[in-house]
Motif scaffolding. Structure first.
Motif, PDB file in Angstrom:
ATOM      1  N   PRO A   4      -3.631  -1.135  -3.515  1.00 51.15           N
ATOM      2  CA  PRO A   4      -4.206  -2.275  -2.801  1.00 51.15           C
ATOM      3  C   PRO A   4      -3.439  -3.565  -3.094  1.00 51.15           C
ATOM      4  CG  PRO A   4      -5.926  -0.973  -3.848  1.00 51.15           C
ATOM      5  CD  PRO A   4      -4.623  -0.446  -4.363  1.00 51.15           C
ATOM      6  N   VAL A   5      -3.202  -4.345  -2.058  1.00 50.97           N
ATOM      7  CA  VAL A   5      -2.417  -5.572  -2.184  1.00 50.97           C
ATOM      8  C   VAL A   5      -3.304  -6.788  -1.968  1.00 50.97           C
ATOM      9  CG1 VAL A   5      -0.564  -6.961  -1.184  1.00 50.97           C
ATOM     10  CG2 VAL A   5      -0.250  -4.495  -1.500  1.00 50.97           C
ATOM     11  N   PHE A   6      -3.329  -7.669  -2.963  1.00 48.42           N
ATOM     12  CA  PHE A   6      -3.953  -8.983  -2.818  1.00 48.42           C
ATOM     13  C   PHE A   6      -2.821  -9.984  -2.692  1.00 48.42           C
ATOM     14  CE2 PHE A   6      -6.355 -12.770  -3.738  1.00 48.42           C
ATOM     15  CZ  PHE A   6      -7.577 -12.504  -3.138  1.00 48.42           C
ATOM     16  N   LYS A  44      -4.755  -0.394   7.597  1.00 52.58           N
ATOM     17  CA  LYS A  44      -3.713   0.631   7.535  1.00 52.58           C
ATOM     18  C   LYS A  44      -2.720   0.365   6.407  1.00 52.58           C
ATOM     19  CE  LYS A  44      -0.183   2.911  10.371  1.00 52.58           C
ATOM     20  NZ  LYS A  44       0.454   2.967  11.728  1.00 52.58           N
ATOM     21  N   GLY A  45      -2.382  -0.910   6.176  1.00 57.18           N
ATOM     22  CA  GLY A  45      -1.372  -1.267   5.177  1.00 57.18           C
ATOM     23  C   GLY A  45      -1.890  -1.383   3.759  1.00 57.18           C
ATOM     24  N   GLY A  46      -3.197  -1.231   3.552  1.00 56.93           N
ATOM     25  CA  GLY A  46      -3.749  -1.372   2.216  1.00 56.93           C
ATOM     26  C   GLY A  46      -3.866  -2.810   1.757  1.00 56.93           C
ATOM     27  N   PHE A  47      -4.062  -3.716   2.727  1.00 54.00           N
ATOM     28  CA  PHE A  47      -4.199  -5.148   2.427  1.00 54.00           C
ATOM     29  C   PHE A  47      -5.629  -5.411   1.951  1.00 54.00           C
ATOM     30  CE2 PHE A  47      -4.912  -9.596   3.549  1.00 54.00           C
ATOM     31  CZ  PHE A  47      -3.702 -10.212   3.282  1.00 54.00           C
ATOM     32  N   ALA A  48      -5.787  -5.660   0.650  1.00 51.80           N
ATOM     33  CA  ALA A  48      -7.116  -5.811   0.071  1.00 51.80           C
ATOM     34  C   ALA A  48      -7.681  -7.214   0.227  1.00 51.80           C
ATOM     35  CB  ALA A  48      -7.080  -5.452  -1.418  1.00 51.80           C
ATOM     36  N   GLY A  49      -6.814  -8.183   0.533  1.00 55.23           N
ATOM     37  CA  GLY A  49      -7.278  -9.550   0.691  1.00 55.23           C
ATOM     38  C   GLY A  49      -6.203 -10.538   0.320  1.00 55.23           C
ATOM     39  N   GLY A  50      -6.585 -11.827   0.298  1.00 53.39           N
ATOM     40  CA  GLY A  50      -5.624 -12.849  -0.057  1.00 53.39           C
ATOM     41  C   GLY A  50      -6.067 -14.231   0.353  1.00 53.39           C
ATOM     42  N   THR A 315       1.735  -3.350   7.701  1.00 51.38           N
ATOM     43  CA  THR A 315       1.734  -1.892   7.549  1.00 51.38           C
ATOM     44  C   THR A 315       2.938  -1.395   6.763  1.00 51.38           C
ATOM     45  OG1 THR A 315       2.860  -1.530   9.680  1.00 51.38           O
ATOM     46  CG2 THR A 315       0.443  -1.574   9.694  1.00 51.38           C
ATOM     47  N   GLY A 316       3.913  -2.277   6.492  1.00 51.76           N
ATOM     48  CA  GLY A 316       5.073  -1.900   5.685  1.00 51.76           C
ATOM     49  C   GLY A 316       4.864  -2.020   4.189  1.00 51.76           C
ATOM     50  N   LEU A 317       3.671  -2.449   3.760  1.00 49.75           N
ATOM     51  CA  LEU A 317       3.444  -2.633   2.319  1.00 49.75           C
ATOM     52  C   LEU A 317       3.592  -1.342   1.519  1.00 49.75           C
ATOM     53  CD1 LEU A 317       0.493  -5.208   2.355  1.00 49.75           C
ATOM     54  CD2 LEU A 317       2.890  -5.629   1.736  1.00 49.75           C
ATOM     55  N   PRO A 318       3.080  -0.182   1.970  1.00 50.37           N
ATOM     56  CA  PRO A 318       3.308   1.043   1.188  1.00 50.37           C
ATOM     57  C   PRO A 318       4.796   1.369   1.012  1.00 50.37           C
ATOM     58  CG  PRO A 318       1.488   1.368   2.705  1.00 50.37           C
ATOM     59  CD  PRO A 318       2.121   0.055   3.072  1.00 50.37           C
ATOM     60  N   ALA A 319       5.610   1.099   2.041  1.00 50.78           N
ATOM     61  CA  ALA A 319       7.047   1.337   1.917  1.00 50.78           C
ATOM     62  C   ALA A 319       7.669   0.381   0.906  1.00 50.78           C
ATOM     63  CB  ALA A 319       7.717   1.176   3.285  1.00 50.78           C
ATOM     64  N   PHE A 320       7.191  -0.859   0.857  1.00 48.68           N
ATOM     65  CA  PHE A 320       7.671  -1.818  -0.150  1.00 48.68           C
ATOM     66  C   PHE A 320       7.321  -1.326  -1.547  1.00 48.68           C
ATOM     67  CE2 PHE A 320       7.124  -6.428  -1.848  1.00 48.68           C
ATOM     68  CZ  PHE A 320       8.363  -6.367  -2.474  1.00 48.68           C
ATOM     69  N   GLN A 321       6.127  -0.813  -1.717  1.00 50.82           N
ATOM     70  CA  GLN A 321       5.736  -0.272  -3.018  1.00 50.82           C
ATOM     71  C   GLN A 321       6.602   0.930  -3.393  1.00 50.82           C
ATOM     72  OE1 GLN A 321       1.534   0.492  -2.652  1.00 50.82           O
ATOM     73  NE2 GLN A 321       1.056  -1.656  -2.299  1.00 50.82           N
ATOM     74  N   LEU A 337       1.707  -6.453  -9.949  1.00 47.49           N
ATOM     75  CA  LEU A 337       2.348  -7.241  -8.908  1.00 47.49           C
ATOM     76  C   LEU A 337       1.508  -7.277  -7.636  1.00 47.49           C
ATOM     77  CD1 LEU A 337       6.020  -5.930  -9.286  1.00 47.49           C
ATOM     78  CD2 LEU A 337       5.122  -8.114 -10.105  1.00 47.49           C
ATOM     79  N   CYS A 338       0.866  -6.165  -7.326  1.00 46.07           N
ATOM     80  CA  CYS A 338       0.153  -6.044  -6.048  1.00 46.07           C
ATOM     81  C   CYS A 338      -1.229  -6.681  -6.064  1.00 46.07           C
ATOM     82  CB  CYS A 338       0.056  -4.583  -5.643  1.00 46.07           C
ATOM     83  SG  CYS A 338       1.643  -3.886  -5.088  1.00 46.07           S
ATOM     84  N   HIS A 339      -1.892  -6.718  -7.211  1.00 41.43           N
ATOM     85  CA  HIS A 339      -3.198  -7.391  -7.245  1.00 41.43           C
ATOM     86  C   HIS A 339      -3.649  -7.834  -8.631  1.00 41.43           C
ATOM     87  CE1 HIS A 339      -4.346  -3.032  -7.622  1.00 41.43           C
ATOM     88  NE2 HIS A 339      -5.089  -3.515  -8.595  1.00 41.43           N
ATOM     89  N   GLY A 340      -3.260  -7.111  -9.672  1.00 41.56           N
ATOM     90  CA  GLY A 340      -3.806  -7.393 -10.993  1.00 41.56           C
ATOM     91  C   GLY A 340      -3.533  -8.790 -11.499  1.00 41.56           C
ATOM     92  N   ASN A 341      -2.331  -9.286 -11.277  1.00 40.83           N
ATOM     93  CA  ASN A 341      -1.985 -10.617 -11.785  1.00 40.83           C
ATOM     94  C   ASN A 341      -2.724 -11.719 -11.028  1.00 40.83           C
ATOM     95  OD1 ASN A 341      -0.329  -9.564 -13.755  1.00 40.83           O
ATOM     96  ND2 ASN A 341       1.556  -9.801 -12.564  1.00 40.83           N
ATOM     97  N   TRP A 342      -2.945 -11.524  -9.725  1.00 44.09           N
ATOM     98  CA  TRP A 342      -3.741 -12.508  -8.991  1.00 44.09           C
ATOM     99  C   TRP A 342      -5.171 -12.579  -9.540  1.00 44.09           C
ATOM    100  CZ3 TRP A 342      -2.061 -16.476  -6.835  1.00 44.09           C
ATOM    101  CH2 TRP A 342      -0.919 -16.480  -6.023  1.00 44.09           C
ATOM    102  N   LEU A 343      -5.776 -11.448  -9.809  1.00 45.56           N
ATOM    103  CA  LEU A 343      -7.139 -11.465 -10.331  1.00 45.56           C
ATOM    104  C   LEU A 343      -7.180 -12.132 -11.703  1.00 45.56           C
ATOM    105  CD1 LEU A 343      -8.530  -7.963  -9.276  1.00 45.56           C
ATOM    106  CD2 LEU A 343      -8.395 -10.092  -7.978  1.00 45.56           C
TER     107      LEU A 343
END
Length: 352
Positions: A4-6, A44-50, A315-321, A337-343
């Motif tokens: 999941p990406v924040f 679809k891209g796993g965008f958890a928020g932001g 939708t390209g976020l999984p490919a970036f990961q 990088l994807c969410h833990g540091n933002w939280l």
């Protein structure tokens, strides 16, 4: 892989504000095949928020910035300041669009005001939205509007975009260039930072010039955060952060969100999307080296910038990961990088 990406920054509200009012729900809920974000593609891209930016566009004129960015060097003067009376109706309209997005989403999208709410959304598969203001033109020197927007849900604000406000000075779009481009915060700007600290509103350093950055660092009691900025050592844009600035951010326990805008990623400063994952990974490597594994996240600038062709849209976020994994980033680091540091940084900034 799919983590999941924040995300630190997007301009979807500007895209929807520019659309015909009768088309906004359809664009949001179904997509229109344009830009980078809509509800189906986020899911679809796993965008958890932001952070969803309220941004006041400058009046037309002043030259074709995108065309200039295709052929560096370039140097655009700062646009004129926008008056509070002109900015507030636009900002209120965008805040209303964000609230409507929540209302019509069928429970799939929620405006959040705490890290506990973000975690709850992530656990339930609901997209978590932070109301953010990019450039505080809609807030007067009396700061009354800051309290009103806070009551609406505002939890993050940048004192400037790349133009002056009552509070400070942004960097011009210049390549090559340095972020030391003018004076620091005004007296009103210093009061603004103190008020944001008291309200637990995050102060975003992206777009702020170097002297303003240093003023915030001296005044603020919160971690220093640049939501969507890159490494100046790699791409010499005024919008990117020097190693000295990155060290100051690290010392504060703050963080930087990687900006996907091609013109801030490429060594040559060009806007062209014709590139591989390598520049994004190179910036991540440098930011991790200078700020630390706990101080780097993602700050896409989706719907506000040209992004690399391999990414395309959300939708390209999984490919970036997957590119991160092939670059020998472990799962724990990718999750940071994807969410833990933002939280982590939001918990320190907002409390609880």
């Amino acid at each position: 892989m799919s983590v999941p990406v924040f995300d630190g920054h997007n301009d979807l509200l500007l895209k929807l504000w520019r659309a015909r009012p009768e088309d906004r729900d359809r664009i949001w809920l179904e997509g229109d095949g344009a830009g980078h974000l809509d509800l189906p593609r986020m899911i679809k891209g796993g965008f958890a928020g932001g952070f969803f930016a309220i941004y006041i566009p400058s009046p037309p004129g002043g030259g074709d910035l995108d065309k200039a960015m295709d052929s560096p060097p370039y140097d655009f003067p700062l646009p004129e300041m926008i008056e509070v009376a002109d900015a507030q109706p636009v900002a209120l309209a965008m805040a209303g669009i964000l609230m409507r997005m929540e209302r019509v989403s069928g429970g799939r999208f929620r405006i959040v005001r705490s890290v506990a709410e973000i975690r709850d959304c992530m656990a339930k598969g609901v997209i978590a939205a932070i109301m953010h203001i990019e450039g505080a033109e809609a807030i007067g020197a009396d700061l009354d509007a800051l309290y009103a927007f806070h009551a609406m849900g505002l939890r993050s604000v940048g004192p400037v975009w790349s133009r002056p406000t009552l509070f400070g000075h942004g960097v011009p779009f210049r390549f090559p260039g340095v972020p030391d481009t003018g004076e620091g915060l005004t007296d009103a700007g210093k009061d603004f930072v103190r008020a944001c600290n008291a309200l637990k509103i995050m102060v975003d350093l992206s777009h702020l010039n170097e002297k303003g950055f240093d003023d915030v660092a001296r005044i603020s009691d919160a971690p220093l955060v640049a939501t969507h900025s890159n490494a100046h050592a790699i791409s010499a844009s005024t919008r990117n952060l020097t190693d000295r600035q990155l060290a100051v951010i690290r010392e504060s326990g703050g963080m930087v969100g990687l900006n996907y805008a091609t013109c801030f990623l490429r060594e040559d400063g060009k806007r062209s999307e014709d590139m591989t994952w390598e520049p994004m990974l190179r910036h991540l490597d440098h930011l991790i080296e200078k700020v630390g594994e706990d101080g780097v996240g993602l700050g896409s600038d989706f719907d506000g910038a040209q992004v690399p062709a391999p990414l395309g849209d959300v939708t390209g976020l999984p490919a970036f990961q997957q590119a991160m994994a092939e670059h020998q980033y472990g799962t724990a680091l990718i999750e940071k990088l994807c969410h833990g540091n933002w939280l982590r940084v939001l918990e320190r900034t907002w409390g609880g």
